[in-house]
Design an enzyme around this catalytic site. Structure first.
Site, mmCIF file in Angstrom:
data_model
loop_
_atom_site.group_PDB
_atom_site.id
_atom_site.type_symbol
_atom_site.label_atom_id
_atom_site.label_comp_id
_atom_site.label_asym_id
_atom_site.label_seq_id
_atom_site.Cartn_x
_atom_site.Cartn_y
_atom_site.Cartn_z
ATOM 1 C CB CYS A 131 5.119 -0.074 2.169
ATOM 2 S SG CYS A 131 3.695 -0.691 3.082
ATOM 3 C CB SER A 161 4.279 -9.242 0.533
ATOM 4 O OG SER A 161 3.843 -8.096 -0.201
ATOM 5 C CG HIS A 244 1.287 -1.814 -1.225
ATOM 6 N ND1 HIS A 244 1.050 -3.029 -1.136
ATOM 7 C CD2 HIS A 244 1.881 -1.242 -0.007
ATOM 8 C CE1 HIS A 244 1.340 -3.285 0.315
ATOM 9 N NE2 HIS A 244 1.879 -2.244 0.828
ATOM 10 C CG ASN A 317 4.138 -4.551 -0.740
ATOM 11 O OD1 ASN A 317 4.085 -5.027 -1.892
ATOM 12 N ND2 ASN A 317 4.299 -5.294 0.222
#
Ligand code: A2P
Length: 339
Positions: A131, A161, A244, A317
């Protein structure tokens, strides 16, 4: 348009659920959706649009004579290693979100905005990058095309997450416990994540870098097709549920001014520029949740080097960093008749 049988493996997880949502939202042309998870989830029903689909247990026979064309895997690297080759053997195109095959020479590692042409070289398995790598290369590629990037220094601020549903619950329960002066239970992370930052994602290697940091280096070079780019990452877990953020510093071969960088990024596919410090406009993870793009702001020339730029790169993400990228790979294959 043909209609496809699509499987989601790890359908009960954070990314698996986002994959189902993304397939529906983008109207991927599936005629049926098969959902797989562990034996624990067998028979569990998941809403897919108007219908409910029962979760099946993933077994060695799941793909035999299944006529499944695409299987989006997000059930961990061990499951991918075991089951993705079985699926590929049964003529299923596997788009795998785990780290299991990303660095295999035979497996394309794809971000559709960056290296879509690599998809056609697949031998049954296509890997979805990490990610934090995905969102960074979406922002780097258009700048790289303007002037080759020699070096990247990146620090990540990664949401929980990325570590799955249980990790999200851990942030919630720890936060509640902290505010009530109750005992904090630590399970998914090495330390308390609520009201904290942990400069470790994945195990450490001998050189002191973490696995997540190694992924950012190796995957970026593979996706960008440039083994020479020097990359220096620090990856940090922060108490954010989704999204993110990354502080990215780049050095290019020739000078790119802030103005030029803004113009390049505004035109780039999959990028939205949010950059107006006078109005306090910059990307925030809470604003990016559920959105498709990679958001770039705080674009500044780095005056400490000759040809440097700083920027702040934020993306959901679970979405561009995982589910959306996987679905975009499948969409590209449908569009280019590669399946
Ligand atoms: P299950 O819910 O049945 O455990 P997350 O990363 O959010 O924790 O999600 C992990 C996903 O991987 C879940 O869908 C989980 O299913 C699935 N999974 C875990 N172990 C297995 C297994 N042995 N076989 C198939 N799916 C698995």
């Amino acid at each position: 348009m043909s209609k496809y049988i699509v499987a989601v493996v790890g359908a009960t997880g954070a990314v698996g659920r986002e994959m189902i949502k993304t397939l529906l939202q983008r109207k991927f042309p599936f005629k049926s959706l098969r959902l797989f998870a562990s034996s624990r989830s067998k028979g569990f029903k998941i809403k897919v649009g108007e219908r409910e689909v029962e979760v099946e247990e993933l077994t060695e026979d799941s793909f035999t004579n299944s006529k499944i064309q695409f299987a989006l895997f997000s059930a961990g690297a061990d499951r991918s290693k075991k089951f993705a080759p079985l699926a590929a053997k049964n003529h299923v195109v596997v788009i795998d979100n785990s780290s299991a095959f990303r660095m295999d020479e035979d497996v394309p590692l794809v971000v559709p905005e960056v290296n879509p042409d690599d998809i056609k070289n697949h031998k049954g398995i296509i890997a979805n990058p990490n990610c934090s790598t995905i969102q960074m290369v979406v922002a780097l590629k258009p700048l790289y095309d303007a002037s080759r990037i020699r070096r990247v220094v990146v620090t990540t601020f990664q949401s929980v997450s990325g570590a799955g549903l249980k990790a999200m619950n851990e942030l919630r329960t720890q936060s509640e416990a902290y505010l009530q002066n109750a005992q904090i239970v630590i399970d998914k992370f090495p330390y308390q994540i609520a009201f904290n930052c942990i400069p470790q994602i994945g195990d450490f290697m001998e050189d002191g870098y973490s696995k997540e940091e190694e992924k950012m280096v190796l995957e970026t070079r593979k996706i960008m097709g440039d083994k020479e780019i020097r990359i220096s990452p620090t990856t940090v877990r922060v108490p954010v549920f989704t999204g993110h953020s990354e502080s990215v510093n780049i050095e290019t071969e020739t000078k790119i001014t802030r103005k030029e960088a803004m113009a390049i990024l505004k035109k780039a596919p999959g990028v939205t520029v949010v950059d107006d410090v006078e109005k306090l406009k910059y990307p925030l993870p809470i604003d990016c949740e559920g959105k498709d793009d990679v958001f770039v702001g705080r674009i500044r020339e780095d005056n400490s080097v000759e040809n440097g730029l700083n920027m702040w790169v934020v993306s959901d993400n679970l979405r561009k960093g995982a589910a959306l990228n996987a679905v975009q790979i499948a969409e590209h294959m449908v569009k280019k008749k590669l399946v």
